[in-house]
Design an enzyme around this catalytic site. Structure first.
Site, PDB file in Angstrom:
ATOM      1  N   HIS A 160       0.857  -1.189   0.000  1.00  0.00           N
ATOM      2  CA  HIS A 160       0.000   0.000   0.000  1.00  0.00           C
ATOM      3  C   HIS A 160       0.895   1.241   0.000  1.00  0.00           C
ATOM      4  O   HIS A 160       1.949   1.254   0.609  1.00  0.00           O
ATOM      5  CB  HIS A 160      -0.893   0.029   1.259  1.00  0.00           C
ATOM      6  CG  HIS A 160      -2.054   0.949   1.129  1.00  0.00           C
ATOM      7  ND1 HIS A 160      -1.955   2.296   1.398  1.00  0.00           N
ATOM      8  CD2 HIS A 160      -3.321   0.731   0.725  1.00  0.00           C
ATOM      9  CE1 HIS A 160      -3.132   2.862   1.187  1.00  0.00           C
ATOM     10  NE2 HIS A 160      -3.981   1.937   0.774  1.00  0.00           N
ATOM     11  N   ASP A 168      -7.994  -5.203  -0.101  1.00  0.00           N
ATOM     12  CA  ASP A 168      -8.445  -6.035  -1.226  1.00  0.00           C
ATOM     13  C   ASP A 168      -8.092  -7.500  -1.069  1.00  0.00           C
ATOM     14  O   ASP A 168      -8.517  -8.325  -1.887  1.00  0.00           O
ATOM     15  CB  ASP A 168      -7.830  -5.503  -2.525  1.00  0.00           C
ATOM     16  CG  ASP A 168      -8.391  -4.140  -2.877  1.00  0.00           C
ATOM     17  OD1 ASP A 168      -7.615  -3.184  -2.992  1.00  0.00           O
ATOM     18  OD2 ASP A 168      -9.626  -4.041  -2.968  1.00  0.00           O
TER      19      ASP A 168
HETATM   20  C1  SDX Z   1      -6.181   0.106  -2.903  1.00  0.00           C
HETATM   21  O1  SDX Z   1      -4.384   4.662  -2.062  1.00  0.00           O
HETATM   22  C2  SDX Z   1      -5.285   4.006  -1.435  1.00  0.00           C
HETATM   23  O2  SDX Z   1      -5.634   4.340  -0.341  1.00  0.00           O
HETATM   24  C3  SDX Z   1      -5.881   2.825  -2.187  1.00  0.00           C
HETATM   25  C4  SDX Z   1      -6.891   1.987  -1.406  1.00  0.00           C
HETATM   26  C5  SDX Z   1      -8.171   2.773  -1.150  1.00  0.00           C
HETATM   27  O3  SDX Z   1      -8.909   2.384  -0.236  1.00  0.00           O
HETATM   28  O4  SDX Z   1      -8.464   3.694  -1.972  1.00  0.00           O
HETATM   29  O5  SDX Z   1      -6.338   1.570  -0.174  1.00  0.00           O
HETATM   30  C6  SDX Z   1      -7.329   0.754  -2.205  1.00  0.00           C
HETATM   31  O6  SDX Z   1      -5.935   0.448  -4.049  1.00  0.00           O
HETATM   32  C7  SDX Z   1      -5.323  -0.854  -2.153  1.00  0.00           C
HETATM   33  C8  SDX Z   1      -4.104  -1.355  -2.992  1.00  0.00           C
HETATM   34  C9  SDX Z   1      -4.594  -2.489  -3.919  1.00  0.00           C
HETATM   35  N1  SDX Z   1      -3.572  -2.824  -4.883  1.00  0.00           N
HETATM   36  C10 SDX Z   1      -2.932  -4.037  -4.832  1.00  0.00           C
HETATM   37  O7  SDX Z   1      -3.105  -4.873  -3.926  1.00  0.00           O
HETATM   38  C11 SDX Z   1      -2.017  -4.306  -6.014  1.00  0.00           C
HETATM   39  C12 SDX Z   1      -0.669  -4.845  -5.499  1.00  0.00           C
HETATM   40  N2  SDX Z   1      -0.026  -3.753  -4.774  1.00  0.00           N
HETATM   41  C13 SDX Z   1       1.003  -2.980  -5.489  1.00  0.00           C
HETATM   42  O8  SDX Z   1       0.672  -2.765  -6.842  1.00  0.00           O
HETATM   43  C14 SDX Z   1       1.469  -1.753  -4.699  1.00  0.00           C
HETATM   44  O9  SDX Z   1       1.728  -2.184  -3.427  1.00  0.00           O
HETATM   45  C15 SDX Z   1       0.593  -0.532  -4.629  1.00  0.00           C
HETATM   46  C16 SDX Z   1       0.172  -0.036  -5.964  1.00  0.00           C
HETATM   47  C17 SDX Z   1      -0.622  -0.785  -3.798  1.00  0.00           C
HETATM   48  C18 SDX Z   1       1.420   0.569  -3.939  1.00  0.00           C
HETATM   49  O10 SDX Z   1       2.461   0.870  -4.803  1.00  0.00           O
HETATM   50  P1  SDX Z   1       3.533   2.041  -4.458  1.00  0.00           P
HETATM   51  O11 SDX Z   1       3.130   2.795  -3.270  1.00  0.00           O
HETATM   52  O12 SDX Z   1       3.786   2.795  -5.709  1.00  0.00           O
HETATM   53  O13 SDX Z   1       4.765   1.215  -4.004  1.00  0.00           O
HETATM   54  P2  SDX Z   1       5.870   0.736  -4.986  1.00  0.00           P
HETATM   55  O14 SDX Z   1       5.251   0.177  -6.228  1.00  0.00           O
HETATM   56  O15 SDX Z   1       6.882   1.838  -5.127  1.00  0.00           O
HETATM   57  O16 SDX Z   1       6.497  -0.494  -4.187  1.00  0.00           O
HETATM   58  C19 SDX Z   1       7.543  -0.294  -3.266  1.00  0.00           C
HETATM   59  C20 SDX Z   1       8.380  -1.545  -3.412  1.00  0.00           C
HETATM   60  C21 SDX Z   1       8.778  -1.830  -4.866  1.00  0.00           C
HETATM   61  O17 SDX Z   1      10.017  -2.559  -4.827  1.00  0.00           O
HETATM   62  P3  SDX Z   1      11.392  -1.684  -5.092  1.00  0.00           P
HETATM   63  O18 SDX Z   1      11.221  -1.035  -6.458  1.00  0.00           O
HETATM   64  O19 SDX Z   1      11.449  -0.686  -3.957  1.00  0.00           O
HETATM   65  O20 SDX Z   1      12.473  -2.745  -5.044  1.00  0.00           O
HETATM   66  O21 SDX Z   1       7.610  -2.685  -3.001  1.00  0.00           O
HETATM   67  C22 SDX Z   1       7.422  -3.562  -4.118  1.00  0.00           C
HETATM   68  C23 SDX Z   1       7.716  -2.774  -5.377  1.00  0.00           C
HETATM   69  O22 SDX Z   1       8.191  -3.642  -6.395  1.00  0.00           O
HETATM   70  N3  SDX Z   1       6.002  -3.974  -4.064  1.00  0.00           N
HETATM   71  C24 SDX Z   1       5.581  -5.208  -4.308  1.00  0.00           C
HETATM   72  C25 SDX Z   1       4.193  -5.159  -4.099  1.00  0.00           C
HETATM   73  N4  SDX Z   1       3.824  -3.916  -3.761  1.00  0.00           N
HETATM   74  C26 SDX Z   1       4.949  -3.175  -3.748  1.00  0.00           C
HETATM   75  N5  SDX Z   1       6.235  -6.316  -4.686  1.00  0.00           N
HETATM   76  C27 SDX Z   1       5.475  -7.429  -4.846  1.00  0.00           C
HETATM   77  N6  SDX Z   1       4.125  -7.486  -4.648  1.00  0.00           N
HETATM   78  C28 SDX Z   1       3.457  -6.356  -4.285  1.00  0.00           C
HETATM   79  N7  SDX Z   1       2.120  -6.394  -4.104  1.00  0.00           N
END
Ligand code: SDX
Length: 433
Positions: free
Chosen positions: A309, A367
């Site tokens: 998140h 989710d």
């Molecule tokens: C919702 O914003 C909100 O409040 C949203 C929400 C709401 O109520 O409105 O809470 C609802 O959208 C919840 C999130 C649902 N999405 C998912 O579950 C999809 C999987 N999650 C990821 O896509 C990700 O965690 C996000 C999109 C939720 C957050 O992404 P960020 O904040 O841009 O974080 P990031 O992509 O920069 O990740 C940081 C690191 C990265 O690694 P590095 O580049 O630092 O090495 O963490 C890794 C990412 O690769 N990472 C993951 C991961 N989520 C982040 N790696 C594997 N699996 C994951 N799910």
């Protein structure tokens, strides 16, 4: 105890004149540097994805990502989910206070008398293919409400804002349920004013004209909780979309339709559907390692759906409540051995012990379990995000109204870091390479 800073100074390594900027403090959370005057100093800030940018002031919702805290108008989500129904929380988000008994009765009555759609709106559904994704249908139908309810669309008129908000809150269950019925090829079921908000939605989803349908009260209560957990969440992508679209003075239906479009993405509200698809593909605990390996592989775009998140660096409090609700629903339905739920709990356990997820503070979010609950209730995967949109409409209209009520609000117009070509002269086609 150090006092809070009132100013920030930006100094430059070329000894250019430092820039002093005021700092602002809210009730809770980080202070902000007010950079509105920065442009006149010839520089902008750069923050794609708004990792550290406050785009507005708001009194509605506050999240403490480190502590896993979520407050709506100051009330913890755990207490609201335990003691309120969805309309009570919607009233709180819109009006700033929990309703007293009379206010709650009036609000519930108003909403229940706006649940029907204009009869010609049903034709909009029929413009879609039968297998259209419910989110595509909802984007279209909600946007088309601008052409049916244009008697109250002056965004600067508080009464117009209120009636449009009530229409949206009241009609979204009907629109979502009819999107599903249209997929099935079953007749649309009209809302029943004698039912409460969750029961009415379940009736429109699962009833047919051929027999009586009585919503299961345990499932209806669980559904109210699901709606409450999804109602609002600060300036997430879809809420920011609603604010940005609304900042141009766009009408509430167009603004909410844009919010639905943004929510559809698998990185946002589409993650509940993607999580269940992932679990169904995973199939068995023996494959958990394979999926976790892929999630950690930088060369693989796969992400563990339902994990991570932007704000929470600890367990999303909604995920904990959702897991408990999941358990209650599965028990009620005699599905406590549901293999998908067991697989999800094992995946959560293994991931939370894996250094990659621990070091990056990736925890289950709202989710992760929501799809399992809704699937157990007989709701198809394709409807999960539609239900998220149904619930988030309460937050979107509260945030949209808060923005339009602010006399100082401006049209949103971000700047950029331009990295394209400098000026060059036109090249006639016979001179081009
Ligand atoms: C919702 O914003 C909100 O409040 C949203 C929400 C709401 O109520 O409105 O809470 C609802 O959208 C919840 C999130 C649902 N999405 C998912 O579950 C999809 C999987 N999650 C990821 O896509 C990700 O965690 C996000 C999109 C939720 C957050 O992404 P960020 O904040 O841009 O974080 P990031 O992509 O920069 O990740 C940081 C690191 C990265 O690694 P590095 O580049 O630092 O090495 O963490 C890794 C990412 O690769 N990472 C993951 C991961 N989520 C982040 N790696 C594997 N699996 C994951 N799910």
């Amino acid at each position: 105890m150090s006092t809070k800073p009132t100013k920030a100074t930006i100094s430059f390594d070329n000894n250019a004149t430092p820039i002093e900027l005021p700092m602002l403090s809210g009730t809770l959370g980080n202070d902000v540097i007010d950079i509105r005057a920065l442009g006149k100093h010839g520089v902008y800030t750069y923050d794609p994805g708004f990792m550290a940018t406050a785009a507005c002031q708001s009194n509605i919702t506050y999240i403490d990502g480190e502590k896993g805290l979520l407050l709506h108008r100051g009330y913890p989500i755990e207490q609201l989910a335990e003691h309120c129904d969805f309309l009570e929380v919607s009233y709180l988000l819109m009006h700033g206070e929990l309703p007293n008994a009379e206010q709650k009765a009036n609000f519930t009555k108003i909403i229940s008398t706006h649940t029907m759609l204009h009869d010609q709106l049903s034709n909009i559904f029929r413009g879609f293919r039968r297998d259209a994704h419910p989110m595509a249908v909802m984007i279209g139908v909600v946007g088309s409400m601008s052409a049916f309810y244009f008697d109250a669309m002056d965004v600067y008129n508080p009464q117009h804002r209120e009636i449009s908000a009530y229409r949206l809150l009241a009609k979204m269950p009907t629109i979502a349920a009819w999107s599903y019925k249209y997929n099935l090829g079953q007749p649309f079921m009209q809302p029943q004013n004698k039912l409460n908000y969750a029961e009415n939605f379940m009736h429109m989803m699962f009833a047919t004209p051929c027999e009586e349908y009585t919503p299961n009260p345990v499932l209806a209560k669980a559904f109210e909780k699901i709606l409450i957990l999804h109602a609002d969440h600060e300036q997430n992508a879809s809420t920011s979309t609603v604010r940005l679209v609304g900042s141009s003075g766009a009408n509430p239906f167009a603004s909410i339709s844009a919010g639905i479009a943004s929510l559809w993405g698998p990185a946002h509200g589409g993650a509940n559907e993607a999580t269940l698809q992932m679990l169904e593909e995973m199939g068995d605990v023996s494959r958990i390692g394979e999926f976790i390996k892929r999630a950690k592989d930088k060369t693989d775009s796969f992400r563990l759906m339902g994990f991570g998140h932007r704000v929470y660096r600890s367990m999303d409090p909604r995920a904990s409540i959702m897991q408990k609700t999941c358990y209650e629903v599965l028990n009620e339905l005699g599905l406590h051995d549901d293999p998908i739920f067991k697989l999800a709990m094992e995946l959560e356990k293994i991931a939370l012990e894996d250094d990659y997820f621990v070091s990056k503070k990736l925890y289950p979010n709202v989710d992760f379990y929501s799809g399992i609950v809704m699937r157990a209730m007989g709701i198809p995967n394709s409807m999960f995000t539609a239900i998220f949109a149904l619930a988030r409409t309460a937050g979107w209209i509260a945030q949209w109204s808060e923005m339009n009520a602010d006399p100082e609000h401006k049209i949103g117009r971000p700047r950029q870091l331009y990295t394209g070509e400098a000026r060059r002269e036109f090249m006639p086609i016979d001179k081009r390479a």
